[in-house]
Design a protein around this motif. Structure first.
Motif, PDB file in Angstrom:
ATOM      1  N   SER A  95       9.400   8.384  -8.935  1.00 39.23           N
ATOM      2  CA  SER A  95       9.526   9.156  -7.698  1.00 39.23           C
ATOM      3  C   SER A  95       8.733   8.481  -6.582  1.00 39.23           C
ATOM      4  N   GLY A  96       8.909   8.997  -5.387  1.00 41.99           N
ATOM      5  CA  GLY A  96       8.201   8.439  -4.231  1.00 41.99           C
ATOM      6  C   GLY A  96       9.048   8.552  -2.983  1.00 41.99           C
ATOM      7  N   LYS A  97       8.406   8.295  -1.858  1.00 41.27           N
ATOM      8  CA  LYS A  97       9.086   8.385  -0.566  1.00 41.27           C
ATOM      9  C   LYS A  97      10.244   7.369  -0.492  1.00 41.27           C
ATOM     10  N   LYS A  99       1.738   8.146   5.188  1.00 39.49           N
ATOM     11  CA  LYS A  99       2.885   9.038   4.923  1.00 39.49           C
ATOM     12  C   LYS A  99       3.351   8.921   3.483  1.00 39.49           C
ATOM     13  N   SER A 100       3.472   7.684   3.047  1.00 39.35           N
ATOM     14  CA  SER A 100       3.974   7.482   1.697  1.00 39.35           C
ATOM     15  C   SER A 100       2.946   7.921   0.651  1.00 39.35           C
ATOM     16  N   ALA A 155      14.810  10.003  -2.503  1.00 40.74           N
ATOM     17  CA  ALA A 155      13.531  10.024  -1.792  1.00 40.74           C
ATOM     18  C   ALA A 155      12.870  11.394  -1.882  1.00 40.74           C
ATOM     19  N   GLY A 156      11.549  11.376  -1.938  1.00 47.12           N
ATOM     20  CA  GLY A 156      10.804  12.631  -1.882  1.00 47.12           C
ATOM     21  C   GLY A 156      10.530  13.219  -3.247  1.00 47.12           C
ATOM     22  N   GLU A 195       0.918  10.404   1.027  1.00 47.37           N
ATOM     23  CA  GLU A 195       0.993  11.873   1.006  1.00 47.37           C
ATOM     24  C   GLU A 195       2.092  12.329   0.044  1.00 47.37           C
ATOM     25  N   VAL A 196       3.264  11.669   0.128  1.00 40.95           N
ATOM     26  CA  VAL A 196       4.374  12.007  -0.787  1.00 40.95           C
ATOM     27  C   VAL A 196       3.955  11.712  -2.226  1.00 40.95           C
ATOM     28  N   VAL A 251      10.203   2.998  -0.656  1.00 39.88           N
ATOM     29  CA  VAL A 251       8.929   2.434  -1.150  1.00 39.88           C
ATOM     30  C   VAL A 251       9.143   1.375  -2.244  1.00 39.88           C
ATOM     31  N   THR A 272       4.485   4.038  -4.317  1.00 41.53           N
ATOM     32  CA  THR A 272       4.082   4.305  -2.939  1.00 41.53           C
ATOM     33  C   THR A 272       3.830   2.994  -2.195  1.00 41.53           C
TER      34      THR A 272
END
Ligand SMILES: Nc1ncnc2c1ncn2[C@@H]1O[C@H](COP(=O)(O)OP(=O)(O)O)[C@@H](O)[C@H]1O
Ligand SMILES: [Mg+2]
Length: 259
Positions: A7-9, A169-170, A144-145, A172-173, A12, A164
């Motif tokens: 997972s991740g923004k 920002k990334s 994403a997310g 934080e996700v 990335v 990440t």
């Protein structure tokens, strides 16, 4: 068999890292199934499979749901049983023996959310985990997310890779993903800070994630990844000596060293 969620923004490097890792493991002799749960279906392209050749789970969801649902509920023997034969049309061969299943995309604007297809993937993964010895690893690539965690797909997974970039920002996700995977009881989590240009990038990420991650690894920023992408090739084929691939190999070694 180990079940592993990525997972991740957006952007990335989830699909890049997953696809190279999957093929490296397959070259080591492991049986690897990758499942693309991103409706953008990039994983197939990364693995060199034409979108025209894909039969996605969503293409035949009603039939599949009926088979998997009745199988997992262990209805009496007259109920339809799911066998690996039934899944063959959805399993696509990729290089080095990797196998790919594609969840499917949203067919038209306004067609609704991804709850139903993700729950189908959940049924499928549970079936594969409980009834077959076919694979050593199942990798799930997500969009994403963090939505993938909201659907509970990753509960009972063995490992979560949170990818990440070293940007606020990334990160934080990533923190949110770590928390949600933890809520689902995923046994182990590894953060991979991708596109690291200088050591300070990694240090910043470590400071930011302090206490949230069990292990933090890094993959360097590498123009070869970008060039490979432009050519529609995978890093592993395009630039096997590249620095980022060496880093991905270290991630593989670490992953194999943890239970
Ligand atoms: N280590 C890296 N160095 C440079 N570019 C990278 C690296 N990893 C990924 N990229 C680039 O970042 C972009 C997004 O990668 P991708 O794997 O598709 O991300 P995601 O699956 O998380 O959306 C691609 O253009 C890819 O070439
Ligand atoms: Mg992706």
């Amino acid at each position: 068999m180990k079940r592993i969620i990525f997972s991740g923004k957006g952007g990335v490097g989830k699909t890049t890292i997953l696809s190279n890792l999957a093929r490296l493991l397959a070259r080591d002799g492991y049986k690897v199934l990758v499942i693309d749960c991103d409706p953008s279906m990039n994983l197939a392209m990364s693995l060199g499979i034409s979108l025209d050749d894909i039969v996605s789970l969503a293409d035949d969801s009603a039939h599949l749901r009926e088979m998997l649902g009745s199988h997992m509920e262990e209805h009496d023997e007259h109920e339809m049983e799911c066998t690996e034969e039934d899944l063959h049309e959805f399993i696509l061969p990729a290089a080095d023996g990797v196998r790919l299943i594609v969840m499917g995309t949203i067919p038209f604007g306004g067609a609704g959310c991804l709850c139903a297809p993700i729950s189908l993937v959940r049924l499928l993964v549970n079936y594969l985990a409980s009834d077959t010895e076919e694979y050593d690893f199942i990798f799930v690539d997500s969009q994403a997310g963090v939505e993938i965690f909201g659907r509970g797909l990753a509960s009972e997974f063995d490992l979560s890779f949170v990818i990440t970039e070293p940007t606020p920002k990334s990160l934080e996700v990533a923190k949110h993903g770590l928390k949600l995977a933890g809520d689902l009881g995923v046994k182990r989590q590894i953060v991979v800070v991708n596109k690291v240009e200088v050591d300070e990038d990694l240090q910043t990420a470590k400071r930011e994630l302090d206490g949230n991650a069990q292990q933090i690894m890094s993959v360097s920023y590498d123009q070869e990844v970008v060039e490979a992408d432009k050519k529609g090739a995978l890093l592993l084929d395009y630039s096997p000596q590249s620095s980022s691939l060496q880093d991905i190999m270290k991630v593989k070694q670490f992953m194999l060293s943890v239970e």
